[in-house]
Write an enzyme that holds these catalytic residues in place. Sequence first.
Site: not given
Ligand code: F3S
Length: 287
Positions: A42, A227-228, A198, A170, A12, A130, A132, A270
């Site tokens: 990751h 995990s994503n 996000c 996020t 991202c 987490h 974050e 990642s």
């Molecule tokens: Fe990536 Fe920033 Fe969104 S790290 S997932 S663009 S909050």
Amino acid sequence: MEVITAKNAGFCFGVKKAVDMVESQAKENTGKNIFTYGPIIHNEEVVKSLEEKGVHAVRSKEELDKIACDTNNVMIIRSHGISKAEQDELIKKGFEIIDATCPFVKRIHNTVREESEKGKHIIIIGNKNHPEVEGIMGWSTTPPTVIESLEEVDDINFEKDTSYCVVAQTTFNHNKFKEIVEKIQTLGYDVNVVTTICNATYERQSESRKIAAKVDTMIVIGDTHSSNSKKLYEICKEECEDTHFIQTLDDLNLDLTKSVRLVGITAGASTPDYIIEEVQNYVRVDF
Ligand code: F3S
């Protein structure tokens, strides 16, 4: 054979920015000792290749404590961000800090700091383990509460004279966030909700779902610890029975006996572009 690669596959915006910052530091070769506060992403392959370029990922407090105070040390903060206490400690240890915290995460830190300074009780909707969320908690000047389920709303000891500010991790699920917030709002307390989710994750997931629904075979590239990426695999598997989860091209083992005409490719947050390209080129050329 036709191949559709998701436009939102891989890094991202925030992660891309952080990785670029690390790579440019390594390339500049300023003679400084370069560290990252935890692995920058990751993905062990990427972390290993950065290590070879002289970028060392500090993985624990013990490891950090062993680093001698040296003004020649540079610490790069990854996109997840860190708490104020961690930041202060790094400054105390003489690190030059390069902050690659994603601006969307930084915005949450600022909101949490400002709102808690006004005396508000901060409620963070997310996973308390987490990094974050740990970082976000550390910007609140009042003790924050972290919840991640509807049931946990019942455990909050709401008080009439207190004002509350709700933020989210996020990457938290949109619908789940909405449900939790609605439940909090029906209780009738003074609550200010800041939507901090996000869209990058949501967009990657919904685009991948659409692609998986129309292809014969779907390939999801991601680290097994991410995990994503696992979530992305589950979503694609729901739509396409023949979905493969791989880390690199070496893991790809397609069943050629099937009549595969259309292949879809997506990748977790990642996964570096070069791995996506390798898989894409291989599928295009060899099938
Ligand atoms: Fe990536 Fe920033 Fe969104 S790290 S997932 S663009 S909050």
